[in-house]
Design a protein around this motif. Structure first.
Motif, PDB file in Angstrom:
ATOM      1  N   ARG A   1       0.831  -1.206   0.000  1.00 57.40           N
ATOM      2  CA  ARG A   1       0.000   0.000   0.000  1.00 57.40           C
ATOM      3  C   ARG A   1       0.869   1.262   0.000  1.00 57.40           C
ATOM      4  N   GLU A   2       1.981   1.209   0.726  1.00 57.71           N
ATOM      5  CA  GLU A   2       2.889   2.358   0.738  1.00 57.71           C
ATOM      6  C   GLU A   2       3.553   2.545  -0.622  1.00 57.71           C
ATOM      7  N   LEU A   3       3.989   1.456  -1.245  1.00 60.91           N
ATOM      8  CA  LEU A   3       4.579   1.537  -2.578  1.00 60.91           C
ATOM      9  C   LEU A   3       3.571   2.109  -3.571  1.00 60.91           C
ATOM     10  N   ASN A   4       2.322   1.686  -3.429  1.00 62.79           N
ATOM     11  CA  ASN A   4       1.272   2.190  -4.306  1.00 62.79           C
ATOM     12  C   ASN A   4       1.025   3.679  -4.084  1.00 62.79           C
ATOM     13  N   SER A   5       1.069   4.113  -2.833  1.00 66.38           N
ATOM     14  CA  SER A   5       0.858   5.535  -2.536  1.00 66.38           C
ATOM     15  C   SER A   5       1.968   6.399  -3.107  1.00 66.38           C
ATOM     16  N   ASN A   6       3.129   5.774  -3.362  1.00 64.52           N
ATOM     17  CA  ASN A   6       4.255   6.492  -3.969  1.00 64.52           C
ATOM     18  C   ASN A   6       4.256   6.401  -5.497  1.00 64.52           C
ATOM     19  N   GLY A   7       3.178   5.836  -6.058  1.00 68.11           N
ATOM     20  CA  GLY A   7       3.013   5.894  -7.508  1.00 68.11           C
ATOM     21  C   GLY A   7       3.093   4.589  -8.263  1.00 68.11           C
ATOM     22  N   ALA A   8       3.484   3.495  -7.602  1.00 62.84           N
ATOM     23  CA  ALA A   8       3.626   2.217  -8.310  1.00 62.84           C
ATOM     24  C   ALA A   8       2.262   1.612  -8.628  1.00 62.84           C
ATOM     25  N   THR A   9       2.142   1.052  -9.811  1.00 61.69           N
ATOM     26  CA  THR A   9       0.968   0.264 -10.176  1.00 61.69           C
ATOM     27  C   THR A   9       1.214  -1.159  -9.686  1.00 61.69           C
ATOM     28  N   ILE A  10       0.306  -1.678  -8.876  1.00 55.52           N
ATOM     29  CA  ILE A  10       0.527  -2.985  -8.244  1.00 55.52           C
ATOM     30  C   ILE A  10      -0.645  -3.913  -8.542  1.00 55.52           C
ATOM     31  N   ILE A  11      -0.310  -5.128  -8.976  1.00 55.93           N
ATOM     32  CA  ILE A  11      -1.316  -6.162  -9.235  1.00 55.93           C
ATOM     33  C   ILE A  11      -0.963  -7.369  -8.376  1.00 55.93           C
ATOM     34  N   ILE A  12      -1.898  -7.782  -7.527  1.00 52.98           N
ATOM     35  CA  ILE A  12      -1.668  -8.876  -6.591  1.00 52.98           C
ATOM     36  C   ILE A  12      -2.620 -10.024  -6.901  1.00 52.98           C
ATOM     37  N   VAL A  13      -2.075 -11.196  -7.183  1.00 55.00           N
ATOM     38  CA  VAL A  13      -2.878 -12.415  -7.274  1.00 55.00           C
ATOM     39  C   VAL A  13      -2.989 -12.994  -5.872  1.00 55.00           C
ATOM     40  N   THR A  14      -4.209 -13.250  -5.427  1.00 57.42           N
ATOM     41  CA  THR A  14      -4.395 -13.756  -4.070  1.00 57.42           C
ATOM     42  C   THR A  14      -5.671 -14.587  -3.974  1.00 57.42           C
ATOM     43  N   HIS A  15      -5.674 -15.526  -3.040  1.00 58.59           N
ATOM     44  CA  HIS A  15      -6.889 -16.267  -2.727  1.00 58.59           C
ATOM     45  C   HIS A  15      -7.510 -15.753  -1.421  1.00 58.59           C
ATOM     46  N   ASP A  16      -6.834 -14.775  -0.804  1.00 60.44           N
ATOM     47  CA  ASP A  16      -7.222 -14.260   0.508  1.00 60.44           C
ATOM     48  C   ASP A  16      -8.073 -12.997   0.331  1.00 60.44           C
ATOM     49  N   MET A  17      -9.365 -13.093   0.631  1.00 63.17           N
ATOM     50  CA  MET A  17     -10.254 -11.944   0.445  1.00 63.17           C
ATOM     51  C   MET A  17      -9.919 -10.798   1.382  1.00 63.17           C
TER      52      MET A  17
END
Length: 222
Positions: free
Chosen positions: A187-203
């Motif tokens: 979330r911090e990396l995203n707040s600094n501008g990174a586009t982040i895509i996470i594959v997860t099974h954890d809702m």
């Protein structure tokens, strides 16, 4: 930033048997999004992540990365794109246990002869500082906890300052407390501008993202 149109991917299982991993999907992800991709095992979510990361190819459809059509790019061009724009956080860390933390973080530079060893080490230390583990730089991976290993994996992913970070089940091997700590890092990396895509099974992880994309039998359900 990421635009996929009518993309299909099929795996040949042999003996005239084939599995359609992705079935004519279309997807648009803009700069700065924090997106979760969810779905059952075998739904196609990791295949989609690998295609976005220019690791896997596909049979039909188009893929635009920063307005450039990379659908027909050769292996050399795809390698350049991965190195310049994309950072990967692989499932189960994918670290070299016999090597030190700094050696693992420096690994992407082995495929980039444009960066000197001195600069590569400096950038790797900076990435470790962002993860709060620079004091572990000379410690063998085998001596780290699960949370520390995942921070090393993220440091390796961001060492080239990529605009896109792709993470495949980054909290799957972690307890709930450590999972939340790692999610706070994303979330911090995203707040600094990174586009982040996470594959997860954890809702619980998926709900902390700004957008959730569900894949079912190779089709997107948003």
């Amino acid at each position: 930033m990421i635009k996929i149109e009518n993309l299909s991917k099929t795996y040949d299982k042999g003996k005239n048997s084939a599995v359609k991993a992705l079935d004519s999907i279309s997807l648009h992800i803009i700069q700065g999004e924090l997106t979760a991709i969810i779905g059952r095992s075998g739904s196609g979510k990791t295949t989609l992540l690998n295609i976005i990361g220019c690791i896997d190819g596909f049979e039909t459809g188009t893929y635009y990365l920063d307005s450039k059509n990379v659908s027909k790019a050769n292996d050399h061009k795809l390698s350049e794109l991965r190195n310049a724009k994309i950072g990967f956080v692989m499932q189960n860390f994918a670290l070299i246990n016999e090597d030190t933390v700094i050696e693992n973080v420096m690994l992407p530079f082995y495929f980039n002869n444009k960066t000197t060893l001195k600069k590569a080490k400096k950038m790797s230390i900076e990435a470790l500082k962002k993860m709060g583990i620079e004091q572990l730089s000379n410690k063998p991976i085998s001596k780290l906890s699960g949370g520390q290993k995942q921070r090393v994996a993220i440091a390796r992913a961001i060492v080239n300052n990529p605009s896109i970070i792709l993470a495949d089940e980054p909290t799957g091997a972690l307890d709930s407390k450590t999972s939340q700590e790692i999610m706070n890092v994303f979330r911090e990396l995203n707040s600094n501008g990174a586009t982040i895509i996470i594959v997860t099974h954890d809702m619980e992880i998926a709900r902390q993202c700004k957008r959730i994309i569900e894949i079912n039998d190779g089709k997107i359900k948003e």
